[in-house]
Design a protein around this motif. Structure first.
Motif, PDB file in Angstrom:
ATOM      1  N   ARG A 113       1.116  -1.359  -0.030  1.00 36.89           N
ATOM      2  CA  ARG A 113       0.074   0.054   0.004  1.00 36.89           C
ATOM      3  C   ARG A 113       0.846   1.154  -0.096  1.00 36.89           C
ATOM      4  NH1 ARG A 113      -1.070   3.030   4.133  1.00 36.89           N
ATOM      5  NH2 ARG A 113      -0.731   1.347   5.531  1.00 36.89           N
ATOM      6  N   TYR A 116       2.880   1.459  -3.427  1.00 41.44           N
ATOM      7  CA  TYR A 116       2.082   1.477  -4.862  1.00 41.44           C
ATOM      8  C   TYR A 116       1.209   2.980  -4.724  1.00 41.44           C
ATOM      9  CZ  TYR A 116       4.015  -3.048  -5.426  1.00 41.44           C
ATOM     10  OH  TYR A 116       4.922  -4.005  -5.667  1.00 41.44           O
ATOM     11  N   SER A 117       0.995   3.277  -3.325  1.00 37.90           N
ATOM     12  CA  SER A 117       0.217   4.448  -3.498  1.00 37.90           C
ATOM     13  C   SER A 117       0.952   5.687  -4.036  1.00 37.90           C
ATOM     14  CB  SER A 117      -0.508   4.946  -2.077  1.00 37.90           C
ATOM     15  OG  SER A 117       0.571   5.086  -1.035  1.00 37.90           O
ATOM     16  N   ILE A 118       2.364   5.540  -3.853  1.00 39.25           N
ATOM     17  CA  ILE A 118       3.300   6.546  -4.292  1.00 39.25           C
ATOM     18  C   ILE A 118       3.554   6.480  -5.967  1.00 39.25           C
ATOM     19  CG2 ILE A 118       5.496   7.545  -4.361  1.00 39.25           C
ATOM     20  CD1 ILE A 118       5.262   6.890  -1.143  1.00 39.25           C
ATOM     21  N   GLY A 120       1.858   4.750  -7.912  1.00 34.86           N
ATOM     22  CA  GLY A 120       0.600   4.498  -8.697  1.00 34.86           C
ATOM     23  C   GLY A 120      -0.135   5.530  -8.933  1.00 34.86           C
ATOM     24  N   GLY A 121      -1.656   5.599  -9.079  1.00 33.73           N
ATOM     25  CA  GLY A 121      -2.353   6.443  -9.499  1.00 33.73           C
ATOM     26  C   GLY A 121      -3.151   6.404 -10.871  1.00 33.73           C
ATOM     27  N   ASN A 138      -3.964  -3.508  -4.244  1.00 31.15           N
ATOM     28  CA  ASN A 138      -3.439  -2.209  -3.865  1.00 31.15           C
ATOM     29  C   ASN A 138      -3.174  -1.231  -4.966  1.00 31.15           C
ATOM     30  OD1 ASN A 138      -2.855  -1.674  -0.869  1.00 31.15           O
ATOM     31  ND2 ASN A 138      -2.505  -3.766  -0.884  1.00 31.15           N
ATOM     32  N   TYR A 141      -6.575  -0.059  -6.512  1.00 32.98           N
ATOM     33  CA  TYR A 141      -7.300   1.065  -5.364  1.00 32.98           C
ATOM     34  C   TYR A 141      -6.631   2.357  -5.611  1.00 32.98           C
ATOM     35  CZ  TYR A 141      -9.195   2.312  -0.991  1.00 32.98           C
ATOM     36  OH  TYR A 141     -10.015   2.896  -0.077  1.00 32.98           O
ATOM     37  N   THR A 142      -5.469   2.647  -6.085  1.00 36.48           N
ATOM     38  CA  THR A 142      -4.988   3.979  -6.595  1.00 36.48           C
ATOM     39  C   THR A 142      -5.623   4.257  -8.037  1.00 36.48           C
ATOM     40  OG1 THR A 142      -2.996   3.202  -7.921  1.00 36.48           O
ATOM     41  CG2 THR A 142      -2.888   3.026  -5.368  1.00 36.48           C
ATOM     42  N   CYS A 287       8.078   7.274   1.318  1.00 42.60           N
ATOM     43  CA  CYS A 287       7.414   6.097   1.764  1.00 42.60           C
ATOM     44  C   CYS A 287       7.521   6.036   3.410  1.00 42.60           C
ATOM     45  CB  CYS A 287       8.137   4.975   1.459  1.00 42.60           C
ATOM     46  SG  CYS A 287       7.868   4.459  -0.444  1.00 42.60           S
ATOM     47  N   LEU A 290       4.670   8.050   4.910  1.00 47.37           N
ATOM     48  CA  LEU A 290       3.334   7.204   5.040  1.00 47.37           C
ATOM     49  C   LEU A 290       3.513   6.238   5.827  1.00 47.37           C
ATOM     50  CD1 LEU A 290       2.188   6.663   1.282  1.00 47.37           C
ATOM     51  CD2 LEU A 290       1.276   8.020   2.994  1.00 47.37           C
ATOM     52  N   SER A 294       0.827   5.865   9.000  1.00 51.73           N
ATOM     53  CA  SER A 294      -0.397   4.808   8.913  1.00 51.73           C
ATOM     54  C   SER A 294       0.060   3.352   9.674  1.00 51.73           C
ATOM     55  CB  SER A 294      -0.848   4.485   7.453  1.00 51.73           C
ATOM     56  OG  SER A 294       0.327   3.999   6.846  1.00 51.73           O
TER      57      SER A 294
END
Ligand SMILES: *Cc1c(COP(=O)(O)O)cnc(C)c1O
Length: 465
Positions: A113, A116-118, A120-121, A138, A141-142, A287, A290, A294
């Motif tokens: 998470r 890949y949230s960094i 991704g998109g 994951n 989801y982005t 990273c 984040l 979290s």
């Protein structure tokens, strides 16, 4: 002295450990199991563990820890910052990965998470030999897209090809060209290739992928949840590798990548834990931010000090060559036994699990009635064995008209927990399959009565048709 070398190699596969503590198993009747499975909505994820006799649902976090790991539990330093247990884990992981930045997380998917949230998109594309289900979720989801391109040999479930976990190199080259390298979030090599049969990836394939990524300035991630098992396969199946230790092969694998993600619950031989390692300082800073928001501070992620001790010890033990020999051979023992009974298994047998082709075993159940789910339910009702569908329940999608777009294959996975079951347990599993043969002519499967939007296999409910 190694049991795996020398003149008198025993024919019987002996577990390279003895048992110090036992966990009793409850024996249940078939009538009891039929009722429990109905209550669970015909989804074994909904069963209570003490109603299961042999639990092959997953090899994730279900292993037995060693005496050294349990001793580590007592040494756990629970300091918030800079704990001794963190220093120990960090040094073991740095030694393995050769990467300067190590981020601890509570499991592999938390590392996914964060990364890949960094990377991704929307508009980004990820390419993999096969994304594992939490990896895909994951990424999607982005808003990004995840594309699987296993090698063509992977589709042939019967050939002896030794590295069916490989990526399709020509396909990778083409996808990077078609989408444009600036739109590729990352290439992810999953070793071993969990969702594509637990099959290994060769060093040659990894090198080719790394060269393509370097030439195109594309980020390369090793999803190395089972990197020790993959290294064992490389050592024993690939030319010019047999003189290296499995640990050296793992290091060489990670040298090729920009990032390493691992679930400690697999080859970390621990019950909890995950990690992310990186080379790039800027990405590591993002990273880390984040992680702190979290998961927890940089020196524990979501883990207690004792978890980090057990994880560190496990990461060392897993490269013991006698352990790896036992591990790979005991999985093969089950797989080869099923093949001898004419159960269609994915061949060769992978590292952590045996995969059965349920569509072939139950040829009369249509795909939209989920033959894999039918086999999973039959194994529980007949023998108290719990396992997992890896087919259209896990990976199926719907088209705009609501019609099922099936997965590439209807597999059922028998995952083997590490150091938990003995050969006689596996012989029992083989025996239960004799009763499966007698129902393989069945024509009806299951329908889904409830499903969530993501990772539906965990909580879906079914009805028997
Ligand atoms: C298990 C697994 C993950 C996710 O790890 P968790 O610890 O379950 O969150 C990611 N990739 C692969 C290949 C896995 O097997």
């Amino acid at each position: 002295m190694s049991m795996t070398k020398g003149a008198a190699q025993p024919k019987i596969l002996t577990e390279p450990f003895k048992i110090k503590m036992v966990e009793p198993l409850k024996i249940t009747t078939e009538a009891y199991r039929i009722e429990k499975l109905r209550e669970a909505g015909y989804n074994p994820f909904g069963l209570m563990a003490d109603d299961v006799f042999i639990d092959l649902l997953t090899d994730s976090g279900t292993g037995a820890m060693s005496e050294r790991q349990w001793a580590g539990i007592m040494l756990g330093d629970e300091s918030y910052a800079g704990a001794k247990s963190w220093q120990r884990l960090e040094s073991v992981v740095k030694d393995l990965s050769g990467m300067p930045f190590v981020l601890p997380t509570h499991q592999g998917r938390a590392a996914e998470r964060i990364l890949y949230s960094i990377l991704g998109g929307k508009g980004k594309v990820f390419i993999s030999n096969t994304h594992f289900d939490t990896t895909r979720a994951n990424i999607e989801y982005t808003g990004a897209e995840a594309i699987d391109i296993p090698c063509p040999e992977n589709m042939d479930a019967e050939s002896d090809f030794p590295f069916k976990g490989n990526i399709d190199v020509a396909g990778l080259y083409k996808l990077i060209k078609d989408y444009g390298r600036e739109n590729i979030g990352a290439v992810i090599m999953t070793v071993t290739n969990n969702s594509a049969g637990g099959q290994p990836v060769s060093m040659q394939n990894l090198r080719e992928v790394s060269a393509i990524c370097t030439a195109n300035d594309v980020f390369l991630v090793i999803d190395g949840c089972r990197i020790a098992e993959n290294s064992y396969f490389i050592k024993h199946r690939e030319a010019l590798q047999q003189d290296k230790s499995c640990k050296d092969i793992a290091r060489e694998t990670l040298d090729l990548a920009d990032a390493f993600i691992m679930s400690g619950k697999k080859d970390g031989l621990s019950n909890m834990g995950g990690l992310l390692t990186l080379r790039d300082p800027e990405l590591a800073t993002k990273c880390t931010n984040l992680l702190i928001i979290s998961e927890g501070f940089t020196s524990y992620g979501g883990l207690s000090g004792r978890d980090m001790e057990a994880f560190a010890a496990g990461l060392e033990e897993v490269f013991d060559e006698d352990y790896l020999h036992y591990r790979i051979r005991s999985t093969a023992f089950l797989g080869e036994g099923l093949k001898a009974k004419n159960i269609p298994v994915m061949w060769p047998i992978g590292g952590h699990a045996v995969y059965i082709d349920a569509a072939e075993l139950y040829p009369n159940i249509p795909v939209h009635e989920y033959p894999g789910q039918a086999l999973v339910c039959d194994l529980y009702e007949n023998g108290g064995i719990r396992c997992c569908e890896v087919g259209s329940v896990m990976f199926g999608k719907y088209d705009d008209a609501g019609k099922l777009i099936p997965a590439r294959k209807e597999l059922v996975r028998l995952a083997i927990p590490r150091r938990v079951y003995t050969q006689s347990h596996m012989e029992y599993v083989l025996e239960v399959f004799d009763s499966i043969h007698s129902v393989s002519g069945r024509t009806r499967g299951y329908k889904i009565t409830y499903e969530p939007g993501f990772l539906r296999h965990f909580t879906a409910r079914f009805e028997k048709l």
